[in-house]
Design an enzyme around this catalytic site. Structure first.
Site, PDB file in Angstrom:
ATOM      1  N   GLY A   1       0.814  -1.219   0.000  1.00 48.94           N
ATOM      2  CA  GLY A   1       0.000   0.000   0.000  1.00 48.94           C
ATOM      3  C   GLY A   1       0.841   1.259   0.000  1.00 48.94           C
ATOM      4  CB  CYS A   2       3.807   2.193   1.992  1.00 53.06           C
ATOM      5  SG  CYS A   2       2.998   1.863   3.573  1.00 53.06           S
ATOM      6  CB  SER A   3       5.843   0.295  -2.302  1.00 54.67           C
ATOM      7  OG  SER A   3       6.750   0.200  -1.237  1.00 54.67           O
TER       8      SER A   3
END
Length: 164
Positions: free
Chosen positions: A51-53
């Site tokens: 989700g972050c990347s």
């Protein structure tokens, strides 16, 4: 757990770590970099996580110039990882020109904000909750703090642009 930081508060000072262009370990004081300036501080639970990347960080990279055009001097990314992991992660975004990747290795700054996320059950220990803060001359103007670790409903670049 309810966050302890809120709109109108002075952002706590803290030293966050990063590797400079020569891979030398440096520390950065948020009060030094933010005094008299407008900055965006956003956090993710972990480097290299899907989700972050794939969503959260790319959104800020894509919108960085637009955010800066609204008077923002600094766009800072915080994660509870060490500076070496953050530098390795930063290098995966070749198009990044505006975001500083900052490490809060022991989660001390995250705890000072009251924005820690207990990810022990997922094997990750204490992490930062996903959030974005708009800070103007060290005063928090906007505090968009997600309730879940995998959600970017209110902490996205688009949401902070609406506030600017």
């Amino acid at each position: 757990m309810a966050p302890t930081i809120a709109v109108g508060d002075t952002i706590p000072d803290g030293r966050l770590m990063y590797l400079d262009e020569n891979d030398q370990l440096q520390s950065l004081s948020l009060h030094s970099i933010g005094s008299g300036k407008k900055m965006v501080l956003f956090a993710v639970p972990g480097a290299f996580t899907p989700g972050c990347s794939l969503k959260h960080v790319p959104g800020f990279i894509e919108k960085a110039e637009e955010i800066k055009s609204k008077g923002v001097s600094e766009i800072l990314l915080l994660s509870v990882n060490d500076a070496y992991v953050m530098k390795a992660w930063e290098r995966t975004y070749l198009e990044n020109k505006h975001i500083k990747f900052l490490a809060d290795g022991s989660a001390a700054y995250t705890r000072a904000l009251g924005l820690e996320l207990d990810a022990t059950d997922a094997g990750a220990g204490v992490r930062a909750r996903r959030f974005v803060l708009l800070v103007d001359d060290l005063k928090i103007q906007v505090a968009n703090i997600e309730e879940g670790g995998n959600v970017t409903a209110i902490s996205s670049a688009d949401e902070i642009l609406k506030a600017l």
